[in-house]
Structures are given as C-alpha cells and as structure tokens.
Design an enzyme around this catalytic site. Structure first.
Site, mmCIF file in Angstrom:
data_model
loop_
_atom_site.group_PDB
_atom_site.id
_atom_site.type_symbol
_atom_site.label_atom_id
_atom_site.label_comp_id
_atom_site.label_asym_id
_atom_site.label_seq_id
_atom_site.Cartn_x
_atom_site.Cartn_y
_atom_site.Cartn_z
ATOM 1 N N ASP A 133 0.811 -1.218 0.000
ATOM 2 C CA ASP A 133 0.000 0.000 0.000
ATOM 3 C C ASP A 133 0.845 1.270 0.000
ATOM 4 O O ASP A 133 2.063 1.226 0.220
ATOM 5 C CB ASP A 133 -0.978 -0.003 1.193
ATOM 6 C CG ASP A 133 -0.376 -0.584 2.466
ATOM 7 O OD1 ASP A 133 0.856 -0.541 2.608
ATOM 8 O OD2 ASP A 133 -1.138 -1.074 3.306
ATOM 9 N N HIS A 164 -7.547 -4.683 9.924
ATOM 10 C CA HIS A 164 -7.231 -4.496 8.502
ATOM 11 C C HIS A 164 -5.924 -5.195 8.122
ATOM 12 O O HIS A 164 -5.014 -5.314 8.945
ATOM 13 C CB HIS A 164 -7.226 -3.010 8.082
ATOM 14 C CG HIS A 164 -6.089 -2.184 8.588
ATOM 15 N ND1 HIS A 164 -6.215 -0.871 8.996
ATOM 16 C CD2 HIS A 164 -4.759 -2.462 8.729
ATOM 17 C CE1 HIS A 164 -5.047 -0.402 9.362
ATOM 18 N NE2 HIS A 164 -4.144 -1.344 9.205
HETATM 19 C C1 F6R Z 1 1.303 -1.447 6.107
HETATM 20 C C2 F6R Z 1 0.013 -2.122 6.166
HETATM 21 C C3 F6R Z 1 -0.829 -2.076 7.387
HETATM 22 C C4 F6R Z 1 -0.030 -2.277 8.676
HETATM 23 C C5 F6R Z 1 -0.946 -2.165 9.884
HETATM 24 C C6 F6R Z 1 -0.185 -2.316 11.179
HETATM 25 O O1 F6R Z 1 1.912 -1.637 4.854
HETATM 26 O O2 F6R Z 1 -0.377 -2.711 5.203
HETATM 27 O O3 F6R Z 1 -1.822 -3.078 7.307
HETATM 28 O O4 F6R Z 1 0.580 -3.534 8.639
HETATM 29 O O5 F6R Z 1 -1.601 -0.924 9.874
HETATM 30 O O6 F6R Z 1 0.684 -1.235 11.318
HETATM 31 P P1 F6R Z 1 1.823 -1.254 12.424
HETATM 32 O O7 F6R Z 1 2.767 -2.331 12.050
HETATM 33 O O8 F6R Z 1 2.451 0.117 12.331
HETATM 34 O O9 F6R Z 1 1.145 -1.497 13.731
#
Ligand code: F6R
Length: 248
Positions: free
Chosen positions: A67, A138
C-alpha cells in the site's frame, strides 16, 4: 495455520526475518509481498544485518508492496516508498526496478490499480506475502466493511487507522485520508502468507482473525481460507488466543 509464539517484539522480528531469509535461500528469484509500519521494521533490520554479513542476497528478488498513502510523493518521509527505501531497499542488493510500491501521486488511480494487479499476475503472484495487522483487523489497507474487495483499489482510511498512524505525522490533520491498497485477490493469491503482530493492542484483531467468523468486518479473518499462513506474534499479541486455550 502455523503459529509461532515469541517472547517479545525482537524475537518476533527475528523469527519473521528467518522465515523471509529462508524463502530467499530456497528461491533466490522469489517475489516478496512487503509491508510497512512498526511491525516489520525489526525484521527488516535483521535482514539488512544478514545481508551485510553476506548471509542473504536480494539480487534476484522482486518485491511488491501492499500500500501507499494517496497524495504523498515517494520522497515524503512518511510515504511508504520512503519507508521501504530507508528500512530495506537502500541497504540491500535488490535491483531498484524490481521493487514496486503503489504510486500515491497517480493521476489515474483506476488505471494504476488495474496495472498493479496486472503486474502481480504477470509475476505469477507473490511467493511470500508479509502482513502486519491493524487494531481493527485491517490487512494491507483493506479496512472493515461490508465486502472483501478483490482488486487493488483506493481506500478511505478508517478513523481508527488515522488515529493509529497519527503518531508518525506532525499532527492528525497531516495523516492522508486515503490510500491505495492491494486487494484481497493479490493477498490470497500469495503462495505463503507471513502474518506478524506485536503488542496487546493487536490481541483482539489476532483473536478475531484466527478464531472469529470469516467476515469483512474483520478483514484479517479471510486468512482462515488461505492454505499456507504462518502467524508470528509475541505473547502480548497472542494473549487472547492463549487465554482462550487456542494455543499453549
Ligand atoms: C502497512 C500495512 C498495514 C499495517 C498495519 C499495522 O503496509 O499494510 O496493514 O501492517 O496498519 O501497522 P503497524 O505495524 O504500524 O502497527
């Protein structure tokens, strides 16, 4: 689903990096689906370290990222292209043209998304897809909703996602409200999925993804339908699964 229960963030990161390095060793020309955010940062550090020690080479690897924020240029320090360059690509021998991150500045999002999916298909899909998970479940930026979206698409970020990601920006108002995200078709088309999670704030999303109903209200739950998922998580993220006796 195979679940690795790790003590803490560092152990989770090391385990994830071992699995990714193993994939590259077995298949040096593999296609990696990559994620950004706090979760994979530690794994990328291990991979960079092992690359410096000549233990792993990205020379023949191709990558596609999940993304990118709409409206952020690649050199914006909160763009996901910038994250990938500074956390991994600039420090390993991957060929720059072999890395793909959605273009947050595209003037024609529909055409761009179609091309992104066509590119992933042309690679024969991803060999190993690395995923973090949002507190709301998500994956990529496939936010909770009424249906699973198959294609790469423009997403309106959930208020909870904007809140969670505000920590990276000067103010909440600076967080982009939209992103381009790979859809469930590309994620589920991956031959292997490596889902990583750390911290108690992810425990509910992990529990619902592993044990809850398969529903677009918890996008991660779709992974129950994938035949090759490895979950690497620390004890805090696994605490609800541990409390429920799902894992020892
Ligand atoms: C990032 C992505 C998101 C993150 C998720 C968790 O490329 O696709 O799904 O993996 O928002 O974010 P963190 O790791 O910062 O808690």
């Amino acid at each position: 689903m195979r679940i690795f229960r790790e003590k803490d963030y560092d152990a989770m990161s090391r385990r994830a990096a071992v699995i990714i390095a193993g994939e590259i060793t077995h298949n040096p020309a593999c296609v990696l689906g990559l994620a950004t955010g706090s979760t994979p940062e530690g794994a990328y550090k291990y991979l960079v370290d092992w690359h410096r020690q000549k233990l792993v080479s990205f020379r023949n690897v191709r990558s596609v990222n999940l993304d990118e924020y709409v409206g952020l240029a690649p050199d914006h320090d909160q763009s996901y292209r910038y994250f990938m360059q500074s956390n991994l690509f600039d420090h390993v021998d991957i060929i720059p043209e072999h890395t793909q991150v959605p273009d947050g500045l595209t003037q024609d999002p529909k055409a761009f998304c179609d091309e992104y999916d066509a590119y992933i298909r042309s690679l024969g899909y991803v060999d190993m897809q690395l995923l973090g998970i949002g507190r709301n479940g998500h994956i990529g930026f496939n936010e909770p909703g009424d249906c699973f979206v198959k294609e790469t698409h423009v997403v309106d970020l959930a208020e909870s996602t904007i809140d969670a990601n505000a920590r990276f920006f000067a103010s909440r108002d600076d967080v982009p409200k939209q992103a381009i995200s790979m859809g469930m078709g590309a994620i589920m088309g991956a031959k292997k999925v490596l889902l990583c999670a750390s911290g108690e704030e992810k425990a509910e999303a992990i529990y619902n993804s592993v044990c809850g109903p398969i529903t677009p209200k918890c996008p991660g739950s779709i992974l129950q339908l994938h035949k090759n998922v490895v979950l690497v998580a620390d004890e805090a993220a696994l605490c609800k699964l541990i409390a429920a006796g799902v894992i020892a």
